[in-house]
Write an enzyme that holds these catalytic residues in place. Structure first.
Site, short mmCIF file in Angstrom:
data_model
loop_
_atom_site.label_atom_id
_atom_site.label_comp_id
_atom_site.label_asym_id
_atom_site.label_seq_id
_atom_site.Cartn_x
_atom_site.Cartn_y
_atom_site.Cartn_z
N GLU A 1 3.89 -7.30 13.12
CA GLU A 1 2.88 -7.67 14.11
C GLU A 1 2.50 -9.13 13.95
OE1 GLU A 1 -0.77 -5.48 13.70
OE2 GLU A 1 -1.56 -6.20 15.61
N ARG B 1 0.82 -1.22 0.00
CA ARG B 1 0.00 0.00 0.00
C ARG B 1 0.85 1.27 0.00
NH1 ARG B 1 -2.93 -3.95 2.70
NH2 ARG B 1 -1.47 -3.69 4.40
#
Ligand SMILES: O=P(O)(O)OC[C@H]1O[C@H](OP(=O)(O)OP(=O)(O)O)[C@H](O)[C@@H]1O
Ligand SMILES: Nc1ncnc2[nH]cnc12
Length: 181
Positions: free
Chosen positions: A106, A69
């Site tokens: 994460e 992105r």
């Protein structure tokens, strides 16, 4: 849509854009609350406001955008600011690699690669991405820019997930986040 997203600064267009961030529970794996900025990019006014705000510091020669992105945002910011853009890629995509850095995410580990002959020593680099989570990605991008002899002036992201304390991974760095949650 996610009402808990806050806007750090800016006018009504950015406030509206913040309201478009979507929460997706248990993606990409159980227990992760994914924040999807796709609807922000798909909305012309929100996209324009975000791109303008990400580029407003203006003290850079080139934008570095992070797959995937960060490519969408980085290219738009670079064009709006009159600079070029360099994409940092996931492994196996580039025909010629200048350097690579491994980092933690994460939800797993990852590697970013810098294309050969893309950055010039001494260039001032702005790193652009969608989300700051643990800071692993921005840390890797900063390392790649530093090792290329560039001055990594800072980073600009749309959304910072503050609970993950990603700024600690890039100490003494100017990281601008338009929205926080
Ligand atoms: O601060 P961090 O913990 O490093 O996380 C942030 C990064 O995680 C996501 O990318 P991801 O690697 O999932 O790849 P994608 O953009 O290709 O989906 C996001 O787009 C950031 O690049
Ligand atoms: N929770 C999350 N939502 C969106 N992008 C992310 N990148 C890392 N963690 C993320």
């Amino acid at each position: 849509m996610d009402a808990s997203v806050s806007v750090t600064e800016g006018g009504p267009a950015l406030k509206r854009a913040a309201g478009l961030v979507r929460e997706v529970p248990d993606f990409p794996e159980p227990g992760v609350l994914f924040r999807d900025i796709g609807p922000v990019l798909a909305d012309p006014d929100a996209f324009g406001a975000v791109v303008h705000a990400l580029g407003r510091r203006g003290d850079f020669d080139v934008v570095v955008g992070v797959e995937a992105r960060g490519f969408l945002l980085g290219a738009a910011v670079a064009h709006a600011c009159g600079t070029g853009v360099v994409g940092l890629r996931k492994p196996g995509k580039l025909p010629a690699v200048a350097d690579r850095v491994d980092y933690d995410l994460e939800y797993g580990t990852a590697t970013l690669e810098l294309p050969a002959d893309a950055l010039e020593s001494g260039q001032r680099v702005l790193v652009v991405d969608d989300v700051l989570a643990t800071g692993g990605t921005l840390g890797a991008a900063r390392q790649l820019a530093d090792k290329a002899g560039c001055e990594a002036v800072g980073a600009a992201v749309v959304l910072e997930l503050t609970a993950l304390e990603g700024r600690a991974a890039v100490p003494d760095w100017d990281v601008q986040a338009l929205f926080t949650v």
